[in-house]
Design a protein around this motif. Structure first.
Motif, PDB file in Angstrom:
ATOM      1  N   LEU A  96       0.808  -1.216   0.000  1.00 18.57           N
ATOM      2  CA  LEU A  96       0.000   0.000   0.000  1.00 18.57           C
ATOM      3  C   LEU A  96       0.843   1.268   0.000  1.00 18.57           C
ATOM      4  O   LEU A  96       0.488   2.256  -0.631  1.00 18.57           O
ATOM      5  CB  LEU A  96      -0.926   0.023   1.224  1.00 18.57           C
ATOM      6  N   GLN A  97       1.948   1.278   0.710  1.00 20.56           N
ATOM      7  CA  GLN A  97       2.741   2.500   0.857  1.00 20.56           C
ATOM      8  C   GLN A  97       3.651   2.668  -0.350  1.00 20.56           C
ATOM      9  O   GLN A  97       4.847   2.420  -0.299  1.00 20.56           O
ATOM     10  CB  GLN A  97       3.540   2.472   2.159  1.00 20.56           C
ATOM     11  N   GLU A  98       3.052   3.095  -1.430  1.00 22.38           N
ATOM     12  CA  GLU A  98       3.784   3.285  -2.686  1.00 22.38           C
ATOM     13  C   GLU A  98       4.253   4.726  -2.843  1.00 22.38           C
ATOM     14  O   GLU A  98       5.093   5.017  -3.667  1.00 22.38           O
ATOM     15  CB  GLU A  98       2.883   2.871  -3.856  1.00 22.38           C
ATOM     16  N   TRP A  99       3.746   5.629  -2.028  1.00 19.16           N
ATOM     17  CA  TRP A  99       4.102   7.038  -2.150  1.00 19.16           C
ATOM     18  C   TRP A  99       5.446   7.337  -1.476  1.00 19.16           C
ATOM     19  O   TRP A  99       5.872   6.644  -0.566  1.00 19.16           O
ATOM     20  CB  TRP A  99       3.003   7.926  -1.570  1.00 19.16           C
ATOM     21  N   ASP A 100       6.105   8.364  -1.968  1.00 24.24           N
ATOM     22  CA  ASP A 100       7.381   8.858  -1.426  1.00 24.24           C
ATOM     23  C   ASP A 100       8.474   7.794  -1.376  1.00 24.24           C
ATOM     24  O   ASP A 100       9.293   7.779  -0.467  1.00 24.24           O
ATOM     25  CB  ASP A 100       7.185   9.473  -0.030  1.00 24.24           C
ATOM     26  N   ARG A 101       8.485   6.910  -2.331  1.00 23.18           N
ATOM     27  CA  ARG A 101       9.539   5.899  -2.418  1.00 23.18           C
ATOM     28  C   ARG A 101      10.514   6.321  -3.506  1.00 23.18           C
ATOM     29  O   ARG A 101      10.344   5.999  -4.666  1.00 23.18           O
ATOM     30  CB  ARG A 101       8.950   4.530  -2.742  1.00 23.18           C
ATOM     31  N   LEU A 123      -6.120   9.377   2.605  1.00 25.59           N
ATOM     32  CA  LEU A 123      -6.372   8.259   3.505  1.00 25.59           C
ATOM     33  C   LEU A 123      -7.514   8.656   4.421  1.00 25.59           C
ATOM     34  O   LEU A 123      -7.488   9.725   5.026  1.00 25.59           O
ATOM     35  CB  LEU A 123      -5.116   7.959   4.326  1.00 25.59           C
ATOM     36  N   GLU A 124      -8.542   7.799   4.508  1.00 26.25           N
ATOM     37  CA  GLU A 124      -9.669   8.082   5.384  1.00 26.25           C
ATOM     38  C   GLU A 124     -10.306   6.784   5.861  1.00 26.25           C
ATOM     39  O   GLU A 124     -10.042   5.711   5.315  1.00 26.25           O
ATOM     40  CB  GLU A 124     -10.712   8.952   4.673  1.00 26.25           C
ATOM     41  N   ARG A 125     -11.130   6.903   6.880  1.00 31.02           N
ATOM     42  CA  ARG A 125     -11.860   5.751   7.408  1.00 31.02           C
ATOM     43  C   ARG A 125     -13.305   5.888   6.973  1.00 31.02           C
ATOM     44  O   ARG A 125     -13.959   6.894   7.254  1.00 31.02           O
ATOM     45  CB  ARG A 125     -11.763   5.714   8.929  1.00 31.02           C
ATOM     46  N   MET A 129     -13.721   0.751   7.427  1.00 31.71           N
ATOM     47  CA  MET A 129     -12.597   0.319   6.579  1.00 31.71           C
ATOM     48  C   MET A 129     -11.679   1.508   6.298  1.00 31.71           C
ATOM     49  O   MET A 129     -12.076   2.663   6.404  1.00 31.71           O
ATOM     50  CB  MET A 129     -13.094  -0.259   5.252  1.00 31.71           C
ATOM     51  N   ILE A 130     -10.468   1.198   5.925  1.00 26.16           N
ATOM     52  CA  ILE A 130      -9.511   2.221   5.518  1.00 26.16           C
ATOM     53  C   ILE A 130      -9.645   2.395   4.006  1.00 26.16           C
ATOM     54  O   ILE A 130      -9.611   1.416   3.267  1.00 26.16           O
ATOM     55  CB  ILE A 130      -8.075   1.805   5.879  1.00 26.16           C
ATOM     56  N   ARG A 131      -9.789   3.615   3.567  1.00 27.07           N
ATOM     57  CA  ARG A 131      -9.855   3.904   2.134  1.00 27.07           C
ATOM     58  C   ARG A 131      -8.620   4.713   1.761  1.00 27.07           C
ATOM     59  O   ARG A 131      -8.339   5.753   2.350  1.00 27.07           O
ATOM     60  CB  ARG A 131     -11.101   4.700   1.787  1.00 27.07           C
ATOM     61  N   ILE A 132      -7.886   4.203   0.782  1.00 28.40           N
ATOM     62  CA  ILE A 132      -6.714   4.908   0.267  1.00 28.40           C
ATOM     63  C   ILE A 132      -7.005   5.266  -1.186  1.00 28.40           C
ATOM     64  O   ILE A 132      -7.257   4.393  -2.005  1.00 28.40           O
ATOM     65  CB  ILE A 132      -5.437   4.056   0.363  1.00 28.40           C
ATOM     66  N   ASN A 133      -6.970   6.557  -1.473  1.00 28.10           N
ATOM     67  CA  ASN A 133      -7.220   7.035  -2.823  1.00 28.10           C
ATOM     68  C   ASN A 133      -5.905   7.555  -3.397  1.00 28.10           C
ATOM     69  O   ASN A 133      -5.366   8.555  -2.928  1.00 28.10           O
ATOM     70  CB  ASN A 133      -8.283   8.127  -2.823  1.00 28.10           C
ATOM     71  N   TYR A 134      -5.394   6.863  -4.405  1.00 28.51           N
ATOM     72  CA  TYR A 134      -4.129   7.229  -5.031  1.00 28.51           C
ATOM     73  C   TYR A 134      -4.313   8.249  -6.153  1.00 28.51           C
ATOM     74  O   TYR A 134      -3.342   8.780  -6.669  1.00 28.51           O
ATOM     75  CB  TYR A 134      -3.434   5.977  -5.588  1.00 28.51           C
ATOM     76  N   HIS A 135      -5.567   8.484  -6.559  1.00 25.73           N
ATOM     77  CA  HIS A 135      -5.886   9.413  -7.647  1.00 25.73           C
ATOM     78  C   HIS A 135      -5.156   9.053  -8.939  1.00 25.73           C
ATOM     79  O   HIS A 135      -4.787   9.914  -9.722  1.00 25.73           O
ATOM     80  CB  HIS A 135      -5.574  10.871  -7.254  1.00 25.73           C
ATOM     81  N   ASN A 136      -4.933   7.757  -9.122  1.00 24.70           N
ATOM     82  CA  ASN A 136      -4.274   7.272 -10.330  1.00 24.70           C
ATOM     83  C   ASN A 136      -4.753   5.838 -10.549  1.00 24.70           C
ATOM     84  O   ASN A 136      -4.365   4.931  -9.804  1.00 24.70           O
ATOM     85  CB  ASN A 136      -2.754   7.325 -10.167  1.00 24.70           C
ATOM     86  N   ILE A 152      -5.035 -12.962   1.279  1.00 23.52           N
ATOM     87  CA  ILE A 152      -6.448 -13.338   1.279  1.00 23.52           C
ATOM     88  C   ILE A 152      -7.182 -12.358   2.197  1.00 23.52           C
ATOM     89  O   ILE A 152      -6.748 -12.124   3.323  1.00 23.52           O
ATOM     90  CB  ILE A 152      -6.637 -14.778   1.798  1.00 23.52           C
ATOM     91  N   GLY A 153      -8.280 -11.796   1.721  1.00 20.72           N
ATOM     92  CA  GLY A 153      -9.130 -10.959   2.566  1.00 20.72           C
ATOM     93  C   GLY A 153      -8.652  -9.546   2.813  1.00 20.72           C
ATOM     94  O   GLY A 153      -9.190  -8.866   3.690  1.00 20.72           O
ATOM     95  N   TRP A 154      -7.676  -9.080   2.067  1.00 23.51           N
ATOM     96  CA  TRP A 154      -7.183  -7.711   2.277  1.00 23.51           C
ATOM     97  C   TRP A 154      -8.288  -6.691   2.053  1.00 23.51           C
ATOM     98  O   TRP A 154      -8.327  -5.647   2.711  1.00 23.51           O
ATOM     99  CB  TRP A 154      -5.987  -7.403   1.368  1.00 23.51           C
ATOM    100  N   ASN A 155      -9.229  -6.989   1.131  1.00 20.91           N
ATOM    101  CA  ASN A 155     -10.292  -6.041   0.810  1.00 20.91           C
ATOM    102  C   ASN A 155     -11.373  -5.962   1.895  1.00 20.91           C
ATOM    103  O   ASN A 155     -12.307  -5.184   1.770  1.00 20.91           O
ATOM    104  CB  ASN A 155     -10.905  -6.344  -0.563  1.00 20.91           C
ATOM    105  N   ASN A 156     -11.232  -6.732   2.975  1.00 18.77           N
ATOM    106  CA  ASN A 156     -12.081  -6.582   4.142  1.00 18.77           C
ATOM    107  C   ASN A 156     -11.506  -5.553   5.114  1.00 18.77           C
ATOM    108  O   ASN A 156     -12.138  -5.184   6.094  1.00 18.77           O
ATOM    109  CB  ASN A 156     -12.233  -7.918   4.883  1.00 18.77           C
ATOM    110  N   ILE A 157     -10.268  -5.120   4.843  1.00 19.35           N
ATOM    111  CA  ILE A 157      -9.556  -4.193   5.720  1.00 19.35           C
ATOM    112  C   ILE A 157      -9.387  -2.825   5.061  1.00 19.35           C
ATOM    113  O   ILE A 157      -9.538  -1.800   5.706  1.00 19.35           O
ATOM    114  CB  ILE A 157      -8.155  -4.759   6.060  1.00 19.35           C
ATOM    115  N   VAL A 158      -9.097  -2.841   3.779  1.00 17.81           N
ATOM    116  CA  VAL A 158      -8.764  -1.598   3.079  1.00 17.81           C
ATOM    117  C   VAL A 158      -9.432  -1.557   1.711  1.00 17.81           C
ATOM    118  O   VAL A 158      -9.637  -2.591   1.079  1.00 17.81           O
ATOM    119  CB  VAL A 158      -7.217  -1.462   2.951  1.00 17.81           C
TER     120      VAL A 158
END
Length: 161
Positions: A96-101, A123-125, A129-136, A152-158
């Motif tokens: 998930l942490q693809e930014w600032d790399r 990033l918001e709740r 669930m956690i929602r991450i919007n990369y705008h891309n 498995i099941g990552w989409n139940n968290i984020v």
């Protein structure tokens, strides 16, 4: 490899600490005492074997497993959070942490030369669930693909947008 290197150096440091502690017990020296600290029964300060086993060993193993589950091996087993929560979390965060790399190598999710900036990611709740919007869309699609390959099941968290 990263997990093995961490294990190697942390184990070396622990052995070194015990050697100095043994020398100090036979011949107290203020310089050695500064390095090993004053014994106070706290495993984290005295590097007891239980702390090494429960903390260091499992942390370095999670690093190694995290690398395994993300390897480019055909038909690799996907990980469930109940199997190894620490490794699962390491993989989830790493993908998930693809930014600032910033890297000398190209960004695998972005074909142009611009690295994704942290200020461009939201990033918001939402509904527990956690929602991450990369705008891309391209980056979001590649992140979902990487998560599906490893977890498995990552989409139940984020939620990746």
């Amino acid at each position: 490899m990263g997990g093995l290197v961490l294990l190697h150096f942390s184990t070396f440091y622990m052995i070194y600490h015990f050697i100095l502690e043994d020398i100090y017990s036979k011949n107290p020296d203020p310089i050695i005492e500064k390095f090993i600290g004053e014994p106070n029964g706290d495993c984290r300060n005295n590097y007891c074997i239980q702390w090494w086993w429960e903390g260091i060993l499992w942390g370095t193993a999670a690093t190694a497993f995290h690398n395994y589950f993300q390897a480019k091996i055909p038909k690799i087993k996907r990980l469930n959070i109940n199997e190894d929560p620490i490794t699962y979390l390491g993989i989830l965060v790493d993908i998930l942490q693809e930014w600032d790399r910033y890297s000398v190598f190209s960004n695998p999710f972005n074909s142009d030369s611009n690295t994704l900036q942290g200020i461009d990611v939201e990033l918001e709740r939402v509904n527990g669930m956690i929602r991450i919007n990369y705008h891309n869309e391209k980056i979001s699609r590649e992140i979902r693909k990487a998560l599906n390959k490893s977890l498995i099941g990552w989409n139940n968290i984020v939620e990746v947008c």
